[in-house]
Scaffold this active site. Structure first.
Site, PDB file in Angstrom:
ATOM      1  N   CYS A 156      -0.759  -2.006  -9.691  1.00 23.94           N
ATOM      2  CA  CYS A 156      -0.810  -2.705  -8.406  1.00 23.94           C
ATOM      3  C   CYS A 156      -2.255  -3.038  -8.017  1.00 23.94           C
ATOM      4  O   CYS A 156      -3.062  -2.128  -7.777  1.00 23.94           O
ATOM      5  CB  CYS A 156      -0.149  -1.833  -7.337  1.00 23.94           C
ATOM      6  SG  CYS A 156      -0.449  -2.341  -5.635  1.00 23.94           S
ATOM      7  N   CYS A 159      -3.385  -1.856  -4.547  1.00 21.50           N
ATOM      8  CA  CYS A 159      -3.541  -0.391  -4.542  1.00 21.50           C
ATOM      9  C   CYS A 159      -4.943   0.005  -4.993  1.00 21.50           C
ATOM     10  O   CYS A 159      -5.515   0.978  -4.492  1.00 21.50           O
ATOM     11  CB  CYS A 159      -2.506   0.262  -5.465  1.00 21.50           C
ATOM     12  SG  CYS A 159      -0.788   0.018  -4.952  1.00 21.50           S
TER      13      CYS A 159
END
Length: 249
Positions: A156, A159
């Site tokens: 991600c 993230c």
């Protein structure tokens, strides 16, 4: 290990005895979050001081003696005297009051065996939490101090933007808030239980309650504001307000 005892008009002198005592007058309203977590932690780690709480409305004699109104008041008591008095105390007031009480007590008891002081664990990095440890490390731990949880995954992109912010805030708010991280790929049970549909998802827990849940990568100032609100949040008051709103619908 000490615990927080309930003091009342009839028992308080017997419960405290000759030991120093640190007790708070509170109805449950207006207590700062950092005070609550620091007070609880100090009670767990301190052997030579009595920790107590007093409901002023239910104990008018004590409330009158200490001139307590509707605001929380912290009292440091030893040998029939108030050595400390703080209205609407902060967590730092607990630390300072405890140091004074212990210093005074040891000066009065120079031959007392010195117990080794437990050194607090300084947790200044995010904690990796799993399906197996979430209950203990997040929900149960949130009774001691708030926990901010970052649900993430290695693939991600957003993230990876959040990760260094979590590292920085874990150091900045060490001792006030725990930062936890959950790898959703490695912990599908939590992802399913909390219905994680998008990552990163940020959740916050305090006093065993989920109090914040939102997907997205926030800028650092937004995370800092969230943490400060989390520290100050009175969960029980918020629950009572929500219950009252439901009754009036």
């Amino acid at each position: 290990m000490s615990s927080i005892v309930n003091l009342n008009d009839s028992n308080w002198k017997q419960v405290i005895g000759s030991k120093p005592a640190l007790f708070v007058f509170t109805t449950g309203e207006g207590v700062r979050g950092d005070f609550t977590s620091t007070f609880r932690k100090a009670a767990q780690e301190t052997q030579d001081v009595v920790f107590g709480q007093v409901h002023p409305n239910q104990n008018p004699i004590l409330a009158g003696e200490f001139q307590v109104g509707d605001k929380p008041v912290l009292i440091g008591w030893y040998k029939g005297k108030s050595l400390v008095r703080r209205v609407r105390p902060w967590g730092s007031d607990v630390t300072l009051a405890l140091e004074l009480l212990q210093k005074t007590y040891r000066e009065d008891n120079p031959n007392m065996a010195q117990e080794p002081q437990k050194q607090p664990v300084v947790q200044d990095k995010p904690v990796n939490v799993t399906d197996a440890t979430f209950q203990q490390e997040v929900i149960d731990y949130s009774h001691e101090m708030p926990v901010l949880v970052d649900f993430w995954a290695a693939w991600c992109g957003p993230c990876r933007m959040v990760a260094p912010i979590m590292e920085k805030l874990a150091k900045e708010f060490s001792g006030q808030v725990r930062i936890a991280k959950v790898d959703t790929d490695a912990n599908p049970g939590l992802a399913q239980a909390f219905r994680i549909m998008s990552i990163p998802t940020i959740m916050a827990f305090k006093d065993g309650q989920l109090v914040f849940n939102q997907a997205g990568a926030f800028p650092e100032p937004a995370f800092r504001d969230l943490i400060q609100q989390l520290i100050a949040l009175d969960v029980q008051a918020a629950l009572r307000e929500a219950e009252a709103r439901q009754k009036h619908k």
